[in-house]
Write an enzyme that holds these catalytic residues in place. Structure first.
Site, PDB file in Angstrom:
ATOM      1  N   CYS A  94       0.823  -1.209   0.000  1.00 38.91           N
ATOM      2  CA  CYS A  94       0.000   0.000   0.000  1.00 38.91           C
ATOM      3  C   CYS A  94       0.859   1.262   0.000  1.00 38.91           C
ATOM      4  O   CYS A  94       1.567   1.546   0.971  1.00 38.91           O
ATOM      5  CB  CYS A  94      -0.911  -0.038   1.226  1.00 38.91           C
ATOM      6  SG  CYS A  94      -1.797   1.484   1.559  1.00 38.91           S
ATOM      7  N   CYS A 138      -0.015   3.799   2.794  1.00 38.80           N
ATOM      8  CA  CYS A 138       0.469   3.284   4.086  1.00 38.80           C
ATOM      9  C   CYS A 138       1.950   3.603   4.255  1.00 38.80           C
ATOM     10  O   CYS A 138       2.385   3.999   5.342  1.00 38.80           O
ATOM     11  CB  CYS A 138       0.269   1.774   4.176  1.00 38.80           C
ATOM     12  SG  CYS A 138      -1.456   1.244   4.057  1.00 38.80           S
TER      13      CYS A 138
END
Length: 189
Positions: A111, A114
């Site tokens: 991600c 993230c």
């Protein structure tokens, strides 16, 4: 490291990538760097040389450079890596029973957002050491049932607990909102 792989590494760091693409990228990187040692001196040296020699011109890329170079931090941390369903349930139970201040940070290795907020979370964990941050990789084996019961449908997702109850949730990489939420919930007067 071949030019094509450098471009894939930068793309993966900036934009994130789907899990299968990352696996494909990892296989190609392994094949080119580790399986062919005659082409490079040492896999980790090649990668670190690439990250230090590459010119990071935008603020986002500079943030990723800091993330890559500071991935091994020293000192005590209030970030707990959750690796199983039992650990997740135990953490939730502990937070609810003891009314401990905590953040459950649901993330994934593939991600991009993230990766973007990860250094911010580390910084905030040092600023608010009394609040435990439970870092949960959603791709960990055996967590799917627990994640479904917690309604985790996107990453990054951050659940904030105070006095044994969930106070709020942030979905996405909104740094300002993250900092404001931590300040309002966990500031010690």
């Amino acid at each position: 490291m071949r030019g094509h792989n450098k471009a894939l590494l930068v793309r993966a760091l900036i934009f994130g990538s789907h899990r299968s693409s990352m696996n494909s990228f990892s296989r190609r990187l392994h094949k080119n760097l580790i399986s062919n040692p005659s082409k490079t001196s040492h896999p980790s040296k090649s990668l670190s040389n690439f990250t230090t020699k590459f010119h990071f011109s935008t603020p986002y890329l500079q943030l990723f450079q800091r993330t890559l170079s500071s991935s091994s931090s020293s000192g005590a941390s209030n970030i707990v890596l959750v690796k199983s369903d039992e650990e997740l349930n135990s953490g939730l139970k502990n937070v609810q029973e003891k009314s401990s201040p905590a953040v459950f940070y649901f993330t994934a290795t593939w991600c991009g957002p993230c990766k973007f907020i990860s250094p911010v979370i580390e910084e905030l964990s040092k600023k608010y050491p009394h609040a435990t941050i439970y870092k949960v990789d959603i791709d960990t084996e055996g967590l799917q049932n627990a994640l479904a019961s917690l309604n985790i449908a996107a990453v990054p997702t951050l659940d904030f607990y105070k006095n044994g109850k969930k106070e709020t949730t942030i979905v996405g990489a909104d740094v300002a909102k993250l900092k404001n939420t931590m300040e309002s919930l966990y500031r010690e007067d």
